[in-house]
Design a protein around this motif. Structure first.
Motif, PDB file in Angstrom:
ATOM      1  N   LEU A 151      -2.568 -42.251 -36.339  1.00 51.46           N
ATOM      2  CA  LEU A 151      -2.136 -40.981 -36.933  1.00 51.46           C
ATOM      3  C   LEU A 151      -1.839 -39.935 -35.851  1.00 51.46           C
ATOM      4  O   LEU A 151      -0.912 -39.133 -35.989  1.00 51.46           O
ATOM      5  CB  LEU A 151      -3.245 -40.474 -37.872  1.00 51.46           C
ATOM      6  CG  LEU A 151      -2.906 -39.329 -38.797  1.00 51.46           C
ATOM      7  CD1 LEU A 151      -1.733 -39.676 -39.690  1.00 51.46           C
ATOM      8  CD2 LEU A 151      -4.119 -38.976 -39.657  1.00 51.46           C
ATOM      9  N   VAL A 186       1.836 -40.529 -34.401  1.00 57.88           N
ATOM     10  CA  VAL A 186       2.995 -40.869 -35.253  1.00 57.88           C
ATOM     11  C   VAL A 186       4.265 -40.132 -34.822  1.00 57.88           C
ATOM     12  O   VAL A 186       5.365 -40.665 -34.950  1.00 57.88           O
ATOM     13  CB  VAL A 186       2.738 -40.646 -36.770  1.00 57.88           C
ATOM     14  CG1 VAL A 186       1.853 -41.717 -37.340  1.00 57.88           C
ATOM     15  CG2 VAL A 186       2.212 -39.278 -37.066  1.00 57.88           C
ATOM     16  N   VAL A 194       6.787 -33.588 -44.803  1.00 61.60           N
ATOM     17  CA  VAL A 194       5.582 -34.413 -44.951  1.00 61.60           C
ATOM     18  C   VAL A 194       5.097 -34.199 -46.382  1.00 61.60           C
ATOM     19  O   VAL A 194       4.724 -33.085 -46.757  1.00 61.60           O
ATOM     20  CB  VAL A 194       4.491 -34.011 -43.937  1.00 61.60           C
ATOM     21  CG1 VAL A 194       3.214 -34.828 -44.174  1.00 61.60           C
ATOM     22  CG2 VAL A 194       4.991 -34.191 -42.508  1.00 61.60           C
ATOM     23  N   TYR A 216      -5.921 -35.124 -43.535  1.00 62.21           N
ATOM     24  CA  TYR A 216      -5.030 -35.707 -42.519  1.00 62.21           C
ATOM     25  C   TYR A 216      -3.713 -34.974 -42.253  1.00 62.21           C
ATOM     26  O   TYR A 216      -2.959 -35.397 -41.379  1.00 62.21           O
ATOM     27  CB  TYR A 216      -4.723 -37.176 -42.891  1.00 62.21           C
ATOM     28  CG  TYR A 216      -5.995 -37.972 -43.029  1.00 62.21           C
ATOM     29  CD1 TYR A 216      -6.828 -38.172 -41.926  1.00 62.21           C
ATOM     30  CD2 TYR A 216      -6.410 -38.473 -44.269  1.00 62.21           C
ATOM     31  CE1 TYR A 216      -8.027 -38.861 -42.050  1.00 62.21           C
ATOM     32  CE2 TYR A 216      -7.603 -39.167 -44.392  1.00 62.21           C
ATOM     33  CZ  TYR A 216      -8.410 -39.352 -43.288  1.00 62.21           C
ATOM     34  OH  TYR A 216      -9.590 -40.030 -43.403  1.00 62.21           O
ATOM     35  N   ALA A 235      -1.321 -35.146 -38.570  1.00 65.22           N
ATOM     36  CA  ALA A 235       0.056 -35.663 -38.727  1.00 65.22           C
ATOM     37  C   ALA A 235       1.064 -34.601 -38.303  1.00 65.22           C
ATOM     38  O   ALA A 235       1.993 -34.875 -37.541  1.00 65.22           O
ATOM     39  CB  ALA A 235       0.296 -36.088 -40.170  1.00 65.22           C
ATOM     40  N   LEU A 270       2.468 -39.328 -46.727  1.00 62.44           N
ATOM     41  CA  LEU A 270       1.115 -39.407 -46.179  1.00 62.44           C
ATOM     42  C   LEU A 270       0.123 -39.473 -47.340  1.00 62.44           C
ATOM     43  O   LEU A 270      -0.178 -38.455 -47.963  1.00 62.44           O
ATOM     44  CB  LEU A 270       0.856 -38.152 -45.317  1.00 62.44           C
ATOM     45  CG  LEU A 270      -0.558 -37.951 -44.779  1.00 62.44           C
ATOM     46  CD1 LEU A 270      -0.918 -39.022 -43.746  1.00 62.44           C
ATOM     47  CD2 LEU A 270      -0.704 -36.555 -44.148  1.00 62.44           C
ATOM     48  N   ILE A 313       2.915 -43.491 -44.247  1.00 60.78           N
ATOM     49  CA  ILE A 313       1.596 -43.488 -43.581  1.00 60.78           C
ATOM     50  C   ILE A 313       0.564 -43.669 -44.704  1.00 60.78           C
ATOM     51  O   ILE A 313       0.076 -42.709 -45.297  1.00 60.78           O
ATOM     52  CB  ILE A 313       1.347 -42.173 -42.796  1.00 60.78           C
ATOM     53  CG1 ILE A 313       2.485 -41.917 -41.805  1.00 60.78           C
ATOM     54  CG2 ILE A 313       0.002 -42.252 -42.065  1.00 60.78           C
ATOM     55  CD1 ILE A 313       2.318 -40.644 -40.970  1.00 60.78           C
TER      56      ILE A 313
END
Ligand code: NAD
Ligand code: GLY
Length: 359
Positions: free
Chosen positions: A22, A25, A40, A50, A54, A103, A128
């Motif tokens: 992570l 990325v 995202v 997270y 990210a 994500l 992800i």
């Protein structure tokens, strides 16, 4: 660093499984050649854990990244949520040269993938995945979409990701029940294609979650090979992934939403499919027991809850439109690792298989 290639003629990509990935990325996406602004898309729970790493990885790699969140849970897989996300992305200045990063679990992956398939008639996306289900199943294969009021996953598109980056460390924050239910799909993959993986899966029940990378990689490789053989589910090979799902879906539909998690219903569906495999096509009982023991190791249910009426399960499973000439297409095992689609299962067979789930 296990890397699995999904060798599709028009849209090949890799699944990289690595602890801590992570945090890198951004650089890895850069190496794919993706440019432009980034959306995202995550859910509120996953974003809380997270989104920061990210976003900061994407920003360090030079990307202008914006976060868009939806409430956690299946209800976010809706057309209205697709419309909402697209409007927010337009207002934030994302255009046809932008791309999406999904994500989260399967809900976010299916929703964000569908948004990417439709936004400006289609932009790239990267997965992800942060749940077991998403890491071994939904992030790979390109099935994206949302639910209709009339049923699950009825609106969607095939849209393959440009890459999948899987960080087993994200599993550390998953609720115990969510973590365990994912293993129904892990066990299903081994049962249909790789008997030798079952002892490893069984052992994983006592393993530190962050160390599951190799098992996840080997397990998702089973799905990748099936997708390569039958990307659009036209030849019947991809249908093997429905092992345990015919009766499992019937059980899920017999209870108020959320009482049994999907993987818990599939555990029961797998037990019923094993019973039919033993009685109809000679699967040795010792091999069926190996699968049942693996499901038990993850405390997945094997007996129908008392409040579930088997007649309701049969009615939900054996809808008339699924029957042709008195039989239904049903995935059976001749032996562990050797699955096939049978056209010989009758309503009476289904009824007996559901009844024996009461014991
Ligand atoms: P999910 O995405 O709803 O995630 C389950 C819960 O865990 C959510 O509350 C989420 O916020 C939370 N969560 C996710 N990752 C977390 C983490 N690392 N730490 C803490 N909490 C976390 O559910 P799911 O089981 O991942 O996916 C189910 C969905 O996937 C269904 O909609 C199903 O239809 C779809 N699916 C699609 C495919 C496909 O091929 N496209 C295959 C299988 C399943
Ligand atoms: N999860 C079933 C499929 O991807 O086909």
């Amino acid at each position: 660093m296990p890397e699995i290639h999904v060798d599709l003629a028009a849209t090949p990509y890799s699944v990289t499984v690595e602890r801590g990935i992570l945090d890198s990325v951004g650089q890895r996406i850069k190496a794919l050649g993706l440019s432009g602004k980034v959306a995202v898309i995550s859910d509120e729970t996953v974003a809380g854990f997270y989104a920061d790493p990210a976003l900061s990885s994407l920003e360090s790699a030079g990307y202008q990244a914006s976060l868009f969140t939806v409430p956690a849970g299946e209800a976010s897989k809706s057309l209205s949520q697709v419309g909402e996300l697209c409007s927010q992305m337009i207002q934030a200045g994302l255009d046809r040269s932008s791309f999406v990063v999904a994500l989260g679990g399967g809900v976010v992956g299916d929703l964000a993938g569908f948004v990417a398939s439709a936004y400006y008639r289609g932009i790239p996306f990267v997965q992800i995945p942060t749940t077991i289900v998403a890491q071994v199943d939904s992030a790979v294969g390109g099935k994206t979409g949302v639910n209709a009021p009339e049923g699950k996953n009825l609106i969607g598109a095939f849209h393959q990701p440009k890459a999948v980056f899987t960080d087993p460390e994200t599993l550390g924050t998953l609720e115990d029940r969510e973590f365990r239910e994912g293993f129904a799909e892990v066990i299903k993959h081994a049962a249909i294609r790789d008997a030798a993986m079952l002892p490893r899966i069984h052992a994983a029940a006592a393993q530190d979650r962050a160390t599951l990378g190799e098992l996840i990689a080997d397990n998702v490789a089973i799905k990748a090979r099936i997708v390569e053989e039958d990307e659009r589910e036209t030849s019947g090979t991809r249908a093997l992934l429905n092992f345990g799902h015919t009766i499992g879906h019937g059980i899920e539909a017999s209870l108020p939403y959320g009482e049994l998690l999907h993987g818990e219903a599939i555990s029961l569906g797998i037990r019923a499919a094993l019973w039919l495999s033993v009685t109809k096509c000679g699967l040795p009982q010792s091999q069926a027991d190996q699968v049942l023991q693996a499901l038990e190791a993850f405390k997945l249910p094997l007996v129908l809850p008392e409040k579930v009426d088997p007649a309701t399960v049969l009615a939900k499973t054996a809808t008339d439109k699924k029957f042709m000439g008195g039989t239904i297409k049903f995935v059976l095992l001749r032996s562990l690792g050797d699955a096939f689609v049978s056209s010989e299962i009758t309503r009476q067979d289904l009824s007996e298989a559901i009844d024996q789930l009461q014991k």
